[in-house]
Scaffold this active site. Sequence first.
Site, mmCIF file in Angstrom:
data_model
loop_
_atom_site.group_PDB
_atom_site.id
_atom_site.type_symbol
_atom_site.label_atom_id
_atom_site.label_comp_id
_atom_site.label_asym_id
_atom_site.label_seq_id
_atom_site.Cartn_x
_atom_site.Cartn_y
_atom_site.Cartn_z
ATOM 1 N N TYR A 23 1.504 5.111 -2.561
ATOM 2 C CA TYR A 23 1.793 6.515 -2.216
ATOM 3 C C TYR A 23 3.192 6.912 -2.657
ATOM 4 C CZ TYR A 23 -2.619 6.168 0.018
ATOM 5 O OH TYR A 23 -3.956 5.969 0.206
ATOM 6 N N HIS A 36 -9.717 0.783 -10.899
ATOM 7 C CA HIS A 36 -9.262 1.752 -9.887
ATOM 8 C C HIS A 36 -7.786 2.083 -10.081
ATOM 9 C CE1 HIS A 36 -8.244 3.485 -5.991
ATOM 10 N NE2 HIS A 36 -7.471 2.460 -5.708
ATOM 11 N N PHE A 37 -6.968 1.049 -10.245
ATOM 12 C CA PHE A 37 -5.547 1.426 -10.298
ATOM 13 C C PHE A 37 -5.109 1.931 -11.671
ATOM 14 C CE2 PHE A 37 -4.807 -3.360 -10.297
ATOM 15 C CZ PHE A 37 -4.164 -3.479 -11.516
ATOM 16 N N HIS A 38 -5.936 1.676 -12.693
ATOM 17 C CA HIS A 38 -5.592 2.326 -13.964
ATOM 18 C C HIS A 38 -5.966 3.816 -13.923
ATOM 19 C CE1 HIS A 38 -4.683 -1.664 -15.530
ATOM 20 N NE2 HIS A 38 -3.951 -0.996 -16.407
ATOM 21 N N ARG A 61 -10.846 -10.210 -11.988
ATOM 22 C CA ARG A 61 -9.565 -9.714 -12.490
ATOM 23 C C ARG A 61 -8.600 -10.888 -12.610
ATOM 24 N NH1 ARG A 61 -6.338 -6.686 -7.485
ATOM 25 N NH2 ARG A 61 -4.684 -6.677 -9.026
ATOM 26 N N ARG A 62 -7.409 -10.615 -13.173
ATOM 27 C CA ARG A 62 -6.342 -11.619 -13.302
ATOM 28 C C ARG A 62 -6.816 -12.892 -13.999
ATOM 29 N NH1 ARG A 62 -5.340 -10.722 -7.287
ATOM 30 N NH2 ARG A 62 -3.642 -9.234 -7.129
ATOM 31 N N HIS A 102 0.803 -1.214 0.000
ATOM 32 C CA HIS A 102 0.000 0.000 0.000
ATOM 33 C C HIS A 102 0.842 1.274 0.000
ATOM 34 C CE1 HIS A 102 -3.632 2.100 -0.445
ATOM 35 N NE2 HIS A 102 -3.233 2.948 0.463
HETATM 36 FE FE1 HAS Z 1 -5.979 2.159 -4.081
HETATM 37 C C1 HAS Z 1 -6.263 -1.263 -4.445
HETATM 38 C C2 HAS Z 1 -7.978 2.055 -1.327
HETATM 39 C C3 HAS Z 1 -5.503 5.547 -3.601
HETATM 40 C C4 HAS Z 1 -3.405 2.124 -6.368
HETATM 41 N N1 HAS Z 1 -5.029 0.703 -5.200
HETATM 42 C C5 HAS Z 1 -5.314 -0.636 -5.208
HETATM 43 C C6 HAS Z 1 -4.432 -1.294 -6.117
HETATM 44 C C7 HAS Z 1 -3.589 -0.341 -6.626
HETATM 45 C C8 HAS Z 1 -3.982 0.923 -6.055
HETATM 46 C C9 HAS Z 1 -2.441 -0.554 -7.584
HETATM 47 O O1 HAS Z 1 -9.075 -0.064 0.587
HETATM 48 C C10 HAS Z 1 -4.479 -2.774 -6.474
HETATM 49 C C11 HAS Z 1 -3.427 -3.586 -5.820
HETATM 50 C C12 HAS Z 1 -3.571 -5.027 -6.283
HETATM 51 O O2 HAS Z 1 -2.955 -5.372 -7.304
HETATM 52 O O3 HAS Z 1 -4.318 -5.777 -5.661
HETATM 53 N N2 HAS Z 1 -6.660 3.544 -2.750
HETATM 54 C C13 HAS Z 1 -7.474 3.294 -1.715
HETATM 55 C C14 HAS Z 1 -7.771 4.535 -1.013
HETATM 56 C C15 HAS Z 1 -7.076 5.525 -1.670
HETATM 57 C C16 HAS Z 1 -6.366 4.887 -2.744
HETATM 58 C C17 HAS Z 1 -8.639 4.712 0.180
HETATM 59 N N3 HAS Z 1 -4.715 3.557 -4.846
HETATM 60 C C18 HAS Z 1 -4.689 4.891 -4.511
HETATM 61 C C19 HAS Z 1 -3.658 5.549 -5.256
HETATM 62 C C20 HAS Z 1 -3.062 4.586 -6.045
HETATM 63 C C21 HAS Z 1 -3.743 3.348 -5.768
HETATM 64 C C22 HAS Z 1 -3.316 7.016 -5.150
HETATM 65 C C23 HAS Z 1 -1.929 4.675 -6.999
HETATM 66 C C24 HAS Z 1 -1.273 5.763 -7.276
HETATM 67 N N4 HAS Z 1 -6.953 0.679 -3.109
HETATM 68 C C25 HAS Z 1 -7.693 0.852 -1.974
HETATM 69 C C26 HAS Z 1 -8.147 -0.464 -1.497
HETATM 70 C C27 HAS Z 1 -7.648 -1.418 -2.367
HETATM 71 C C28 HAS Z 1 -6.913 -0.663 -3.378
HETATM 72 C C29 HAS Z 1 -8.953 -0.764 -0.324
HETATM 73 C C30 HAS Z 1 -7.797 -2.931 -2.273
HETATM 74 C C31 HAS Z 1 -8.894 -3.397 -3.110
HETATM 75 C C32 HAS Z 1 -9.004 -4.908 -3.119
HETATM 76 O O4 HAS Z 1 -9.988 -5.412 -2.589
HETATM 77 O O5 HAS Z 1 -8.120 -5.598 -3.649
HETATM 78 C C33 HAS Z 1 -7.033 6.992 -1.256
HETATM 79 O O6 HAS Z 1 -5.709 7.379 -1.025
HETATM 80 C C34 HAS Z 1 -7.680 7.905 -2.250
HETATM 81 C C35 HAS Z 1 -7.828 9.326 -1.706
HETATM 82 C C36 HAS Z 1 -8.034 10.310 -2.805
HETATM 83 C C37 HAS Z 1 -8.919 11.298 -2.808
HETATM 84 C C38 HAS Z 1 -9.003 12.220 -4.014
HETATM 85 C C39 HAS Z 1 -8.483 13.628 -3.728
HETATM 86 C C40 HAS Z 1 -8.476 14.424 -4.995
HETATM 87 C C41 HAS Z 1 -7.499 15.280 -5.394
HETATM 88 C C42 HAS Z 1 -7.617 15.946 -6.739
HETATM 89 C C43 HAS Z 1 -8.055 17.369 -6.616
HETATM 90 C C44 HAS Z 1 -8.363 17.917 -7.972
HETATM 91 C C45 HAS Z 1 -8.260 19.226 -8.321
HETATM 92 C C46 HAS Z 1 -8.617 19.655 -9.690
HETATM 93 C C47 HAS Z 1 -7.832 20.264 -7.367
HETATM 94 C C48 HAS Z 1 -9.843 11.544 -1.682
HETATM 95 C C49 HAS Z 1 -6.299 15.541 -4.563
HETATM 96 C C50 HAS Z 1 -10.081 19.928 -9.679
HETATM 97 C C51 HAS Z 1 -10.503 20.829 -10.754
HETATM 98 C C52 HAS Z 1 -11.783 20.989 -11.096
HETATM 99 C C53 HAS Z 1 -12.125 21.944 -12.159
HETATM 100 C C54 HAS Z 1 -12.907 20.249 -10.462
#
Ligand code: HAS
Length: 552
Positions: free
Chosen positions: A231, A378-380, A443-444, A227
């Site tokens: 990050y 999600h991860f793509h 998946r997989r 995990h």
């Molecule tokens: Fe995830 C599975 C939970 C973030 C990557 N994640 C994965 C896997 C990968 C991955 C590779 O809880 C699969 C691993 C595998 O092969 O099995 N993930 C989260 C959570 C977050 C999260 C809670 N993941 C990421 C990030 C990744 C990533 C970042 C890669 C870079 N993930 C999971 C969970 C799994 C999981 C479970 C397991 C699932 C399973 O069952 O296998 C959080 O960190 C996300 C928080 C993000 C936000 C968004 C904030 C938005 C921002 C943009 C602002 C935009 C602006 C522009 C300012 C709350 C900062 C706006 C402009 C306008 C005009 C509107």
Amino acid sequence: MLTNGTPELQIDRKDSRLVLAHILFAFGALFLGGIAGLLQGLVRGGVVKLPAEIGYYQLLTAHGVLMALIFTTYFIIGFLISGVSKTTGGKLLPISRHLGWLGYGLMSTGTVVGTICILLNQATVLYTFYAPMKASPYFYIALALVVVGSWMSGFGMFYQFGYWKKLHKGKVTPLFAFMAVTTMLMWIVATLGVAAEVLLQLIPWSFGWVDTVNVMLSRTLFWFFGHPLVYFWLLPAYMCWYVVIPKIIGGKLFSDALARLAFILFLLFSIPVGFHHQLMEPGISPFWKFLQVILTFMVIVPSLMTAFSLFATFEQAGRALGAKGLFGWFRKMPWSDVRFFAPFAGMLTFIPAGAGGIINASNQMNAVVHNTLFITGHFHLTVATTVALTFFGVTYWLIPALTGRKLTARINKLGMIQTVVWLVGMFFMSGAMHTVGLLGSPRRTAYTTYENHPDAFLWMPYHVAMAIGGTILFIGILLLIVNIVLLFRAPRGQEEFPIAEANASAEAAPRLFERWGVLISLVVVLVLIAYMVPVLDMINNPVPGSKGFVTW
Ligand code: HAS
């Protein structure tokens, strides 16, 4: 500025070479991983069949390892070294540079050996290399070399940072260097888990020195690393958003202290959360899963802070340029500048991508989506869109800044096109993955109709959409490679290495943010709270060990 007709580089020439070596290796891996991705998309969509000598899972392993592990790690280390050099005086100390090259050598040896193992079909274990699937021991040794190599580069950055601090006693450290050090610190702590798994469990088992492996423990050690790995991908993108983007839009960073706090929260909370990848696995008590889910929700906070900070930065920059009203800033952004447009596309994508993460992290929802293509979707969106587009945006100014060339209007335009191609490809691919995942498609897996089951036929159109998306994405990679070649051939000139100033009226960062001993102690305490009891339980009351399986 031109000296003797030669453009001045943004960092020392020797440092530039080290950075470029990393960046070019990264894009080589992206290209090879992209070919594997294209083929597997076409196979899964039922469009092509592979020759008997190439296995689907072999391709999937090559794709995952080269894209998720190699492309990212090389790019990140190169980018971090460039920014550390730039913000600590423009020149690395010889020891830091030597450590960088040593790291590069170790990582490259590991990558070559690992790739050969995959090509020889000796390591078809996917990028998560879950036991009891058993690869060649040389594959695990190769992974260990990549990890140790990355540590060397990290130590080089720490040394440089420490030296700067010694020379500038009492001064606030440069934000980019602070962020780089925090990221590498998190990485080193996280990789201790995978190093223990590989060295103590997988290598002895794959050499046959022990017969069986404790699968539960090996997966837990993997996700201890897995995990924070995500990050490790995200934080360099955040460095670009916090430090580089404000400068490109002609503004200032909203708050230096807030940015540092976000990074410290990532350091603290990104490690003790690995169980959210194991929510559906038996053998871990629900209490520890629950605790780590709470910590997972804590690690969402710094991303929300980042979103707030970005909106504030855009708003302030827009108003300074004469914007009025609630959304007036929007029109003042440099939309035709790829250095802004590509990372912004990444930010925008991160809103649904992050929401998907929050869905995954909720226990009941996880039961619906775990091991389905929803997770692949999600991860793509996260790593392959948010992070990758930001890295592409960085590439368009970093290569010229390191080679003394200009990002011309033509390359900028091609970069914009490449960004749009990427977004369209990902819309098809990740959109289809999310949807078909909710319909239950696992998946997989390779192409299968599950003996003509009606559900599998329902999934087929989505798999075809994934293949279409994958093909468009591959075109995006080819365009990127062309653009990189053009950048190296661009006219000589001076390209900026954009580093923003912080808003002077914002609160200064408290001294506690630089008390590394305190921060590391907090990391250790949180890790012990989240992991000590369940891991000791896995060791003291082990599940029956498993012999190895070669399933391919
Ligand atoms: Fe995830 C599975 C939970 C973030 C990557 N994640 C994965 C896997 C990968 C991955 C590779 O809880 C699969 C691993 C595998 O092969 O099995 N993930 C989260 C959570 C977050 C999260 C809670 N993941 C990421 C990030 C990744 C990533 C970042 C890669 C870079 N993930 C999971 C969970 C799994 C999981 C479970 C397991 C699932 C399973 O069952 O296998 C959080 O960190 C996300 C928080 C993000 C936000 C968004 C904030 C938005 C921002 C943009 C602002 C935009 C602006 C522009 C300012 C709350 C900062 C706006 C402009 C306008 C005009 C509107």
